[in-house]
Write a protein that holds these residues in place. Sequence first.
Motif, PDB file in Angstrom:
ATOM      1  N   TYR A  21       8.355  -6.938   2.486  1.00  0.00           N
ATOM      2  CA  TYR A  21       6.996  -7.176   2.970  1.00  0.00           C
ATOM      3  C   TYR A  21       6.472  -5.968   3.741  1.00  0.00           C
ATOM      4  O   TYR A  21       7.173  -5.370   4.560  1.00  0.00           O
ATOM      5  N   ARG A  22       5.198  -5.627   3.499  1.00  0.00           N
ATOM      6  CA  ARG A  22       4.556  -4.482   4.140  1.00  0.00           C
ATOM      7  C   ARG A  22       3.339  -4.955   4.927  1.00  0.00           C
ATOM      8  O   ARG A  22       2.570  -5.791   4.474  1.00  0.00           O
ATOM      9  N   CYS A  70       2.060   6.729   6.674  1.00  0.00           N
ATOM     10  CA  CYS A  70       0.646   6.390   6.641  1.00  0.00           C
ATOM     11  C   CYS A  70       0.435   5.232   5.660  1.00  0.00           C
ATOM     12  O   CYS A  70       1.213   5.043   4.721  1.00  0.00           O
ATOM     13  N   PHE A  71      -0.631   4.479   5.882  1.00  0.00           N
ATOM     14  CA  PHE A  71      -0.887   3.291   5.067  1.00  0.00           C
ATOM     15  C   PHE A  71      -1.270   3.661   3.636  1.00  0.00           C
ATOM     16  O   PHE A  71      -2.063   4.576   3.386  1.00  0.00           O
ATOM     17  N   SER A  72      -0.687   2.964   2.686  1.00  0.00           N
ATOM     18  CA  SER A  72      -1.093   3.034   1.281  1.00  0.00           C
ATOM     19  C   SER A  72      -1.092   1.615   0.739  1.00  0.00           C
ATOM     20  O   SER A  72      -0.221   0.812   1.097  1.00  0.00           O
ATOM     21  N   LYS A  73      -2.053   1.274  -0.112  1.00  0.00           N
ATOM     22  CA  LYS A  73      -2.171  -0.094  -0.600  1.00  0.00           C
ATOM     23  C   LYS A  73      -0.993  -0.505  -1.474  1.00  0.00           C
ATOM     24  O   LYS A  73      -0.627  -1.670  -1.534  1.00  0.00           O
ATOM     25  N   ARG A  74      -0.409   0.447  -2.170  1.00  0.00           N
ATOM     26  CA  ARG A  74       0.741   0.177  -3.010  1.00  0.00           C
ATOM     27  C   ARG A  74       1.473   1.495  -3.251  1.00  0.00           C
ATOM     28  O   ARG A  74       0.969   2.565  -2.904  1.00  0.00           O
ATOM     29  N   TYR A  75       2.637   1.417  -3.833  1.00  0.00           N
ATOM     30  CA  TYR A  75       3.374   2.626  -4.160  1.00  0.00           C
ATOM     31  C   TYR A  75       2.759   3.299  -5.376  1.00  0.00           C
ATOM     32  O   TYR A  75       2.158   2.649  -6.225  1.00  0.00           O
ATOM     33  N   PHE A 111       3.504  -9.932  -2.501  1.00  0.00           N
ATOM     34  CA  PHE A 111       2.141  -9.418  -2.491  1.00  0.00           C
ATOM     35  C   PHE A 111       2.034  -8.181  -3.383  1.00  0.00           C
ATOM     36  O   PHE A 111       3.023  -7.491  -3.639  1.00  0.00           O
ATOM     37  N   LYS A 112       0.818  -7.890  -3.842  1.00  0.00           N
ATOM     38  CA  LYS A 112       0.609  -6.776  -4.762  1.00  0.00           C
ATOM     39  C   LYS A 112       1.071  -5.443  -4.194  1.00  0.00           C
ATOM     40  O   LYS A 112       1.551  -4.584  -4.905  1.00  0.00           O
ATOM     41  N   GLY A 113       0.902  -5.242  -2.924  1.00  0.00           N
ATOM     42  CA  GLY A 113       1.250  -3.963  -2.311  1.00  0.00           C
ATOM     43  C   GLY A 113       2.729  -3.644  -2.309  1.00  0.00           C
ATOM     44  O   GLY A 113       3.128  -2.552  -1.878  1.00  0.00           O
ATOM     45  N   GLU A 114       3.550  -4.560  -2.799  1.00  0.00           N
ATOM     46  CA  GLU A 114       5.004  -4.348  -2.801  1.00  0.00           C
ATOM     47  C   GLU A 114       5.500  -3.779  -4.124  1.00  0.00           C
ATOM     48  O   GLU A 114       6.708  -3.769  -4.391  1.00  0.00           O
TER      49      GLU A 114
END
Length: 317
Positions: free
Chosen positions: A295-296, A253-258, A100-103
Amino acid sequence: MSHVWSLPPAGRIGRGDACCCLVHHCFRQAEASPGASRSDPARAAAAIFSRQTVQPLTPEIEAQLRPKDSFRECADCPEMVVVPAGSFMMGTPANEPDRFKGEDPIHRVTITKPFAVGRFAISFDDWDACLADSGCGGIKGDDKFGRGRMPAQGINFNAAKLYLAWLSKKVGRTYRLPSESEREYFTRAGTTTPFWFGNTITTQNANYQASTPYGSGPHGPDSKGPVVVDSYPPNPFGLYQVHGNVFEWTEDCFSKRYTEDTPSDGAPWLEGDCRNRILRGGRWDWSANMVRSGYRENGLVDGYGFSFRVVRTLNVP
């Protein structure tokens, strides 16, 4: 060689005992050098520790811990395993199937000191010890699949923090949640594949919905529910069920991506959407691609509960 700090009752260690391996290691080391000074740290630590029951590690003993050593600091405390310092590439490559993109983007994380991680996810036995001691806010958790050695479920982020506060006070040492990067680091355990055991997954490796296979892996039966925390083989660091079974909270805390501001030293990301925190590991009722090392997922801190695994920072060289 790994060692287990499983502290015996007073008077139980003798010359023929093969228990409490790390203490045993020090004890044997002292015996093997009859002329060693009584001020020798290994001899002194072993002599002191051999008279004690399960209790917090002394500074002398803690300083001698090595990767794969394990310990428990009270009778109701989770078993902890020492994870080595190291560096790894966090995230997943563009050619990893079903990512997924968030990885992304992949980035290097360097953890400079060993730290201790719960060998298992917190079980209901662990959680019930907190409840019996009037801790954990009286939160029973979701036990429709049973208690005992089943993973404690239905525990939201805020409730997990209550357990950590109780455990830290009981032991007099600080226990905490892992950061997201620590969680991926000890999940991978030195590997770079989608799972620590390779490029594919089967029901011999983890508890997940096997009707949705991963890559060239086989189809299998779907899981009917979570299983006890010591099921399936442990990873190379000695940790059980880092893939599947139950999602585990991390501190981040949640972040959409690094991003370029993502910590590269193993620290948690504590900015942005802190009403949501990162979850890792996957679940028994999620598909194979969602139990990968990279996976996040995220969950509301006071919303639906999951499970968690504890970490302790160590005072080691």
